[in-house]
Write a protein that holds these residues in place. Sequence first.
Motif, PDB file in Angstrom:
ATOM      1  N   VAL A 539      57.471  64.634  65.109  1.00  0.00           N
ATOM      2  CA  VAL A 539      57.435  64.317  63.687  1.00  0.00           C
ATOM      3  C   VAL A 539      57.814  62.853  63.506  1.00  0.00           C
ATOM      4  O   VAL A 539      58.740  62.362  64.159  1.00  0.00           O
ATOM      5  CB  VAL A 539      58.400  65.215  62.891  1.00  0.00           C
ATOM      6  CG1 VAL A 539      58.537  64.722  61.456  1.00  0.00           C
ATOM      7  CG2 VAL A 539      57.938  66.656  62.904  1.00  0.00           C
ATOM      8  N   THR A 540      57.104  62.168  62.614  1.00  0.00           N
ATOM      9  CA  THR A 540      57.420  60.777  62.276  1.00  0.00           C
ATOM     10  C   THR A 540      57.789  60.687  60.802  1.00  0.00           C
ATOM     11  O   THR A 540      57.126  61.305  59.956  1.00  0.00           O
ATOM     12  CB  THR A 540      56.232  59.854  62.565  1.00  0.00           C
ATOM     13  OG1 THR A 540      55.921  59.911  63.963  1.00  0.00           O
ATOM     14  CG2 THR A 540      56.559  58.407  62.192  1.00  0.00           C
ATOM     15  N   ALA A 541      58.833  59.934  60.505  1.00  0.00           N
ATOM     16  CA  ALA A 541      59.260  59.727  59.123  1.00  0.00           C
ATOM     17  C   ALA A 541      59.265  58.244  58.809  1.00  0.00           C
ATOM     18  O   ALA A 541      59.567  57.412  59.671  1.00  0.00           O
ATOM     19  CB  ALA A 541      60.655  60.309  58.903  1.00  0.00           C
ATOM     20  N   ASP A 542      58.934  57.924  57.568  1.00  0.00           N
ATOM     21  CA  ASP A 542      58.977  56.550  57.065  1.00  0.00           C
ATOM     22  C   ASP A 542      59.793  56.545  55.782  1.00  0.00           C
ATOM     23  O   ASP A 542      59.554  57.372  54.899  1.00  0.00           O
ATOM     24  CB  ASP A 542      57.575  56.016  56.803  1.00  0.00           C
ATOM     25  CG  ASP A 542      57.599  54.582  56.303  1.00  0.00           C
ATOM     26  OD1 ASP A 542      57.732  54.396  55.080  1.00  0.00           O
ATOM     27  OD2 ASP A 542      57.505  53.668  57.123  1.00  0.00           O
ATOM     28  N   THR A 543      60.737  55.628  55.664  1.00  0.00           N
ATOM     29  CA  THR A 543      61.657  55.650  54.531  1.00  0.00           C
ATOM     30  C   THR A 543      61.345  54.612  53.465  1.00  0.00           C
ATOM     31  O   THR A 543      62.174  54.351  52.593  1.00  0.00           O
ATOM     32  CB  THR A 543      63.099  55.433  55.020  1.00  0.00           C
ATOM     33  OG1 THR A 543      63.217  54.107  55.574  1.00  0.00           O
ATOM     34  CG2 THR A 543      63.489  56.461  56.059  1.00  0.00           C
ATOM     35  N   GLY A 544      60.169  54.015  53.538  1.00  0.00           N
ATOM     36  CA  GLY A 544      59.844  52.958  52.580  1.00  0.00           C
ATOM     37  C   GLY A 544      59.983  53.391  51.139  1.00  0.00           C
ATOM     38  O   GLY A 544      60.614  52.707  50.316  1.00  0.00           O
ATOM     39  N   ARG A 545      59.425  54.554  50.796  1.00  0.00           N
ATOM     40  CA  ARG A 545      59.489  55.013  49.412  1.00  0.00           C
ATOM     41  C   ARG A 545      60.924  55.315  49.001  1.00  0.00           C
ATOM     42  O   ARG A 545      61.363  54.973  47.902  1.00  0.00           O
ATOM     43  CB  ARG A 545      58.614  56.257  49.244  1.00  0.00           C
ATOM     44  CG  ARG A 545      58.587  56.796  47.819  1.00  0.00           C
ATOM     45  CD  ARG A 545      57.626  57.966  47.706  1.00  0.00           C
ATOM     46  NE  ARG A 545      56.255  57.567  48.024  1.00  0.00           N
ATOM     47  CZ  ARG A 545      55.215  58.416  48.031  1.00  0.00           C
ATOM     48  NH1 ARG A 545      55.411  59.706  47.764  1.00  0.00           N
ATOM     49  NH2 ARG A 545      54.013  57.979  48.322  1.00  0.00           N
ATOM     50  N   GLU A 546      61.681  55.947  49.877  1.00  0.00           N
ATOM     51  CA  GLU A 546      63.072  56.296  49.555  1.00  0.00           C
ATOM     52  C   GLU A 546      63.923  55.063  49.310  1.00  0.00           C
ATOM     53  O   GLU A 546      64.706  55.004  48.355  1.00  0.00           O
ATOM     54  CB  GLU A 546      63.667  57.127  50.690  1.00  0.00           C
ATOM     55  CG  GLU A 546      65.139  57.445  50.523  1.00  0.00           C
ATOM     56  CD  GLU A 546      65.704  58.279  51.660  1.00  0.00           C
ATOM     57  OE1 GLU A 546      66.920  58.257  51.856  1.00  0.00           O
ATOM     58  OE2 GLU A 546      64.909  58.964  52.355  1.00  0.00           O
ATOM     59  N   VAL A 547      63.771  54.053  50.161  1.00  0.00           N
ATOM     60  CA  VAL A 547      64.586  52.843  50.023  1.00  0.00           C
ATOM     61  C   VAL A 547      64.223  52.097  48.746  1.00  0.00           C
ATOM     62  O   VAL A 547      65.094  51.614  48.007  1.00  0.00           O
ATOM     63  CB  VAL A 547      64.413  51.945  51.260  1.00  0.00           C
ATOM     64  CG1 VAL A 547      65.080  50.593  51.043  1.00  0.00           C
ATOM     65  CG2 VAL A 547      65.000  52.621  52.497  1.00  0.00           C
TER      66      VAL A 547
END
Length: 698
Positions: A539-547
């Motif tokens: 699984v890959t996660a990206d936190t751009g939207r959260e930050v």
Amino acid sequence: MTAPVTAGRRYAGAALDRVEGLDKVTGRAAYAADHRPADLVHAVAVPATIARGEVVQVDVDAMLKRPGVVAAIWHGNAPRLATSDEELAVLQSRRVAYRGQYVAVVVAETPEDAREAARTLRIEYVAEEHDVILRADHPRAYRPENVNAGHPSDTGQGDPDAALAAAPVVVDEEYGTPAEHNNPMEPHATIADWHGDGLIVHEPSQNVSGLRATLASLFGMPPGHVHVVSPHVGGGFGSKAKTLPHTILAALTAKQVGRPVKLALTRRQLFVATGYRTPTVQRVRLGAEPDGRLIAITHDAVMQSSTLSEFTEQTAVPSRVMYAAPHRRTTHRVVRLDVPTPSWMRAPGECPGMFALESAMDELAIACGVDPVELRVRNEPAAGPESGLPFSSRNLVACLREGARRFGWAGRDPRPGVRRRGRTLIGTGVAASTFPALRAPSSATVRAEPGGRYTVRIAAADIGTGARTVLTQIAADALGTAPAAVTVELGDSALPPAPVAGGSMGTASWGTAVVRACEELAARLEAAGGTVPDGGLEVTADTGREVRAQERYSRHAFGAQFAEVGVDADTGETRVLRLLGVFAAGRVLNPKTARSQFIGGMTMGLSMALLEESIMDGRFGDFLNCDLAQYHIAAHADVRDVQAYWLEEEDPHLNPMGSKGIGEIGIVGTAAAIANAVHHATGVRIRELPIRLDKLVR
């Protein structure tokens, strides 16, 4: 709100040993310069011997006749680069912008032949008049649009000039900090190796994702064709966070000669083109009521940069968040000189800026007859003094109170020069610290393997801070497993992109991505009944939207540092007898590595206070003391007693771990605490670092 993960928390917060510790102490950990590709040749950069002017001619033909020499490259025969960044446009122009700028490179079969060839290479110059000395009244000082980290150059509220004119008590002083150099234990080195249209770079880097992007742009190729490998970094302090000219020079040279190239900088070369802390000239004015409550604060800072590139340290920015006052102003001015470009060095902005502000606060405490700890407490703001934003958490007062208790501050005689131990004058001082709690978008991949093991992959960097270990702990908790079942891979641009190991934001940024990937993986495994497919599950996660969507708060770590010094009454020799710091930095994820960072920062602050100073020679335009024999840093004998403590904060507005960065705050207030202690010991106020004995003996 970003609520901290609490379910199943077992390992984050534990004093886990470094997971790579055995590899490092046994020598198995490979650093950039350890790599040995086949057919390797060695390159040595040739620095300019003038501070401003042009290169007219380089005697390449004579050099190629020397035994073992493979190539000699300069502007006249170098490959062209696709860049408008003059700092990285290596060998693209005849112009010399500062003494030591790379104007040629010699390549040979052995490092000895390369060094000798570089030493004897004949270069003709046309020299021009240069200007290398910073001063506050420099006629070319100007207001930059922004300063480092995107802060506005100037801010203001109310009418500070009128408030200062009417204030019952005023402190109006100028403070100065010198140029300082980072000097990590591992010198900079690059091994560049081209394979067709692809480039492999072994480089000690704090930002492999950023380095890959820059190299791809410079050489006109897709980022996927560049592979940066940096599994271990022997310290950086900011000097390995940006792409530097020597890296471009190594890649350019390897492309030209068609063989892998190793370019390893000497300690002396680190003082030229790998960045340094700019010198500063700062004027701080404080206006207060007789009881010490501030009416006005102004903080004006002047710094230098090169003619190639503008870098303006955010020196006055901490004065925007520290203390309440209705009237306030901060300004930054920069002077472009014929000097190397300054860059990041541990706690840029906060470190020199807080030396000035906290020294001025000590002077105000004396002028008002108020205890220095109490003065800071009286000026505690309820919200961001300039932004108006609520603090996500702010425990500066608690740090001051706890630090005073542990240090034994109560009953301190405020009179200077009254305590002695034989011929040694004894003094104590205090200063506050702050550093922003930052977070940047990041990605991470987590893979479940058959047999109960997990692999975390992220292009983060461990520069000696313990990042591998803390990310292992974070992942173990998020997955509900033991740290021994987790392997963290980092330091490779082929891994999911991650932001720089800088700004004390690494753990907050990378840890968020790791937690989110682990949460998604755990959910998928639960949906599959806990069964891991034969080929594993990733699984890959990206936190751009959260930050980007995080709530608006003023997020900062705070601390208080206390110092006791002894000053020889006859010679002025100063020793720091005790240093004690108390910090409020969210949730501490590993007490062992955290204590190391706090103590390391305070030790570096001690070094800044008493020793560190890069001296510019105005005649020739270079730093005179460019080696560790003459650029003095603290050694074991200088660091007698350093203690670090912290208060656990529960802050739900930070990241899933509830943590704040700790890599830089330790240095921030230390120099001011020591300078304030020296004044208490001697009655002499040192407003320009370092605190040399000639400034005390008059």
